[in-house]
Design a protein around this motif. Structure first.
Motif, PDB file in Angstrom:
ATOM      1  N   VAL A 174       5.117  16.615  17.398  1.00  0.00           N
ATOM      2  CA  VAL A 174       4.682  17.521  18.930  1.00  0.00           C
ATOM      3  C   VAL A 174       2.940  17.828  17.336  1.00  0.00           C
ATOM      4  CG1 VAL A 174       6.537  18.999  18.839  1.00  0.00           C
ATOM      5  CG2 VAL A 174       5.739  19.144  16.879  1.00  0.00           C
ATOM      6  N   PHE A 175       2.180  17.307  16.208  1.00  0.00           N
ATOM      7  CA  PHE A 175       1.510  17.272  15.795  1.00  0.00           C
ATOM      8  C   PHE A 175       0.842  16.527  14.868  1.00  0.00           C
ATOM      9  CE2 PHE A 175      -1.469  19.111  12.441  1.00  0.00           C
ATOM     10  CZ  PHE A 175      -2.512  19.452  12.993  1.00  0.00           C
ATOM     11  N   VAL A 176      -0.279  15.650  15.536  1.00  0.00           N
ATOM     12  CA  VAL A 176      -1.077  14.999  14.337  1.00  0.00           C
ATOM     13  C   VAL A 176      -2.180  15.222  13.689  1.00  0.00           C
ATOM     14  CG1 VAL A 176      -2.057  13.715  16.301  1.00  0.00           C
ATOM     15  CG2 VAL A 176      -1.374  12.492  14.225  1.00  0.00           C
ATOM     16  N   SER A 177      -1.739  14.818  12.393  1.00  0.00           N
ATOM     17  CA  SER A 177      -3.513  14.751  11.310  1.00  0.00           C
ATOM     18  C   SER A 177      -4.910  13.832  12.085  1.00  0.00           C
ATOM     19  CB  SER A 177      -3.581  14.627  10.109  1.00  0.00           C
ATOM     20  OG  SER A 177      -2.994  13.446   9.935  1.00  0.00           O
ATOM     21  N   ASP A 178      -6.380  14.068  11.410  1.00  0.00           N
ATOM     22  CA  ASP A 178      -6.949  13.133  11.864  1.00  0.00           C
ATOM     23  C   ASP A 178      -6.132  12.196  10.986  1.00  0.00           C
ATOM     24  OD1 ASP A 178      -8.527  14.833  13.229  1.00  0.00           O
ATOM     25  OD2 ASP A 178      -9.479  16.298  11.536  1.00  0.00           O
ATOM     26  N   PRO A 179      -6.810  10.848  10.731  1.00  0.00           N
ATOM     27  CA  PRO A 179      -7.107   9.951   9.414  1.00  0.00           C
ATOM     28  C   PRO A 179      -7.132   9.817   8.960  1.00  0.00           C
ATOM     29  CG  PRO A 179      -8.527   9.213  12.167  1.00  0.00           C
ATOM     30  CD  PRO A 179      -8.596  10.527  12.055  1.00  0.00           C
ATOM     31  N   ILE A 180      -6.189   9.700   7.691  1.00  0.00           N
ATOM     32  CA  ILE A 180      -6.271   9.759   6.429  1.00  0.00           C
ATOM     33  C   ILE A 180      -6.651   8.129   5.695  1.00  0.00           C
ATOM     34  CG2 ILE A 180      -5.256  10.231   4.508  1.00  0.00           C
ATOM     35  CD1 ILE A 180      -2.776  11.511   6.581  1.00  0.00           C
ATOM     36  N   PRO A 181      -6.903   8.356   4.618  1.00  0.00           N
ATOM     37  CA  PRO A 181      -7.889   6.622   4.021  1.00  0.00           C
ATOM     38  C   PRO A 181      -5.876   7.023   3.866  1.00  0.00           C
ATOM     39  CG  PRO A 181      -7.948   8.657   2.717  1.00  0.00           C
ATOM     40  CD  PRO A 181      -8.360   8.877   4.170  1.00  0.00           C
ATOM     41  N   ASN A 182      -5.594   5.067   3.415  1.00  0.00           N
ATOM     42  CA  ASN A 182      -4.287   4.657   2.601  1.00  0.00           C
ATOM     43  C   ASN A 182      -3.903   4.774   1.772  1.00  0.00           C
ATOM     44  OD1 ASN A 182      -3.716   3.939   5.689  1.00  0.00           O
ATOM     45  ND2 ASN A 182      -4.216   1.583   5.218  1.00  0.00           N
ATOM     46  N   GLU A 183      -2.958   4.330   1.033  1.00  0.00           N
ATOM     47  CA  GLU A 183      -2.436   4.704  -0.404  1.00  0.00           C
ATOM     48  C   GLU A 183      -3.397   3.870  -1.005  1.00  0.00           C
ATOM     49  OE1 GLU A 183      -0.595   4.165   2.436  1.00  0.00           O
ATOM     50  OE2 GLU A 183       1.008   2.497   1.569  1.00  0.00           O
ATOM     51  N   THR A 184      -3.102   3.806  -2.203  1.00  0.00           N
ATOM     52  CA  THR A 184      -4.239   2.562  -3.031  1.00  0.00           C
ATOM     53  C   THR A 184      -3.148   2.605  -4.221  1.00  0.00           C
ATOM     54  OG1 THR A 184      -4.802   4.871  -5.116  1.00  0.00           O
ATOM     55  CG2 THR A 184      -6.060   4.699  -3.309  1.00  0.00           C
ATOM     56  N   MET A 185      -3.478   1.021  -4.953  1.00  0.00           N
ATOM     57  CA  MET A 185      -3.660   0.598  -6.201  1.00  0.00           C
ATOM     58  C   MET A 185      -5.023   0.878  -7.533  1.00  0.00           C
ATOM     59  SD  MET A 185      -2.058  -1.289  -8.821  1.00  0.00           S
ATOM     60  CE  MET A 185      -0.916  -2.083  -7.753  1.00  0.00           C
ATOM     61  N   ALA A 186      -4.616   1.351  -8.261  1.00  0.00           N
ATOM     62  CA  ALA A 186      -5.177   2.423  -9.522  1.00  0.00           C
ATOM     63  C   ALA A 186      -4.901   2.143 -10.697  1.00  0.00           C
ATOM     64  CB  ALA A 186      -5.546   3.475  -8.698  1.00  0.00           C
ATOM     65  N   THR A 187      -5.711   2.057 -11.604  1.00  0.00           N
ATOM     66  CA  THR A 187      -5.387   1.577 -13.319  1.00  0.00           C
ATOM     67  C   THR A 187      -5.975   3.585 -13.720  1.00  0.00           C
ATOM     68  OG1 THR A 187      -5.653   0.461 -15.098  1.00  0.00           O
ATOM     69  CG2 THR A 187      -7.594   0.254 -13.605  1.00  0.00           C
ATOM     70  N   THR A 188      -6.205   3.036 -15.006  1.00  0.00           N
ATOM     71  CA  THR A 188      -6.817   4.049 -15.257  1.00  0.00           C
ATOM     72  C   THR A 188      -8.393   3.930 -15.623  1.00  0.00           C
ATOM     73  OG1 THR A 188      -5.911   3.410 -17.473  1.00  0.00           O
ATOM     74  CG2 THR A 188      -4.822   5.508 -16.684  1.00  0.00           C
ATOM     75  N   GLU A 189      -9.370   4.834 -16.642  1.00  0.00           N
ATOM     76  CA  GLU A 189     -10.787   3.868 -17.084  1.00  0.00           C
ATOM     77  C   GLU A 189     -10.408   3.473 -18.526  1.00  0.00           C
ATOM     78  OE1 GLU A 189     -13.223   3.963 -15.608  1.00  0.00           O
ATOM     79  OE2 GLU A 189     -13.473   4.977 -13.959  1.00  0.00           O
ATOM     80  N   LYS A 190      -9.193   4.214 -19.044  1.00  0.00           N
ATOM     81  CA  LYS A 190      -9.168   3.329 -20.173  1.00  0.00           C
ATOM     82  C   LYS A 190      -8.889   2.277 -20.550  1.00  0.00           C
ATOM     83  CE  LYS A 190      -6.840   5.098 -24.807  1.00  0.00           C
ATOM     84  NZ  LYS A 190      -5.520   6.118 -25.173  1.00  0.00           N
TER      85      LYS A 190
END
Length: 294
Positions: free
Chosen positions: A219-235
């Protein structure tokens, strides 16, 4: 971005393990709790086995109890890499020094949506019909299961969810949201959907028969969302750039292999992962501001 990616070295046949990289020989990859934890652990183990074979690294997986726990594990150095939903990435950048590496692609798209679903026989045909009704969110840090739908209601419909709904609960995972709607525990639920028409949503994954699928309405849909990610840390990146490069290369190449693609699909329904830019996730930062989340 990673022009100096290291080459994988195979010994003997194509099935042999890659030679381990110098220095660090073990990494921990954090998994977000998007679905049933037992299923995620099993799929995570298959990912670890495949990934170890390709890189020569010993790979452990950490299944977080919730999204906040995964961010905390990154901050504390208990995980070296993590599959992060979009909003969790934004939070992890601030709280854990996260460094974005890759984003997911499904069926040729690097975006998805949030949908609010109801059971077809409830007589609920549009978002406004849910005034005073109950809704199940996934988790306070879930992108498509809380942050985006709640912010979208406010910015697109001028509806404050805290005043609009009669009762709000957290189901803990997307499959639990779908089941809560199907079982009549709640009137509505927020979850992910891969298209704006509701033809490919979480309910298509978790419900098994055409008869069940016919009982769900979006009954409701949002605007597009960028997909999930793979990340590390800066450290971690500063200390282990070669390991990060090797990991990025291996994950990108999974989408080019039938076996690797199957592992990614079983894990999170991903076809492949591609380089990502932090600017892609501006809509999540805007959603957080709309909800007053720092």
């Amino acid at each position: 971005m990673f022009a100096s990616l290291l080459c994988l070295v195979f010994c003997g046949s194509a099935l042999a393990s890659a030679a381990p990289p110098p220095g660090l020989s073990e990494i921990t990859i954090g998994l977000n709790p998007a679905e049933n934890s037992e299923l995620l652990e099993a799929n995570g183990q298959r990912f670890s086995t495949y990934f170890s074979k390709q890189t020569g690294l010993t790979v452990k997986t950490f299944v977080a109890s919730d999204y906040t726990a995964l961010i905390e594990a990154m901050r504390a150095g208990r995980v070296d890499f993590a599959f992060l939903p979009p909003f969790s990435l934004v939070q992890a950048e601030k709280l854990s020094g996260a460094k974005l590496l890759l984003k997911a692609v499904r069926k040729g798209k690097d975006v998805f949506y949030s949908g609010i679903i109801v059971k077809e026989d409830r007589g609920l045909n549009k978002l406004e019909d849910l005034k005073g009704k109950s809704i199940a969110w996934v988790d306070p840090a879930s992108t498509s299961g809380f942050i985006v739908p709640k912010a979208s209601m406010l910015t697109k419909k001028k509806l404050d969810a805290d005043k609009f709904f009669g009762k709000q609960t957290y189901a803990g995972s997307h499959d639990a949201v779908v089941l809560a709607v199907m079982n009549g525990t709640v009137d509505a639920g927020a979850t992910w959907v891969n298209d704006s028409e509701g033809k490919d949503g979480a309910w298509h994954l978790y419900l098994k028969t055409p008869a069940e699928l016919k009982k769900v309405r979006m009954v409701f849909v949002s605007d597009p969302i960028p997909n999930e990610t793979m990340a590390t840390t800066e450290k971690f990146f500063a200390k282990n750039p070669g390991v990060v490069e090797r990991t990025v290369k291996a994950i990108r190449e999974m989408g080019d292999s039938a076996e690797g693609k199957k592992v990614l699909q079983d894990l999170y329904g991903i076809d492949k992962m591609v380089p990502a830019n932090a600017a892609d996730y501006l809509p999540l930062r805007e959603a957080a501001r709309a909800l007053g989340i720092n």
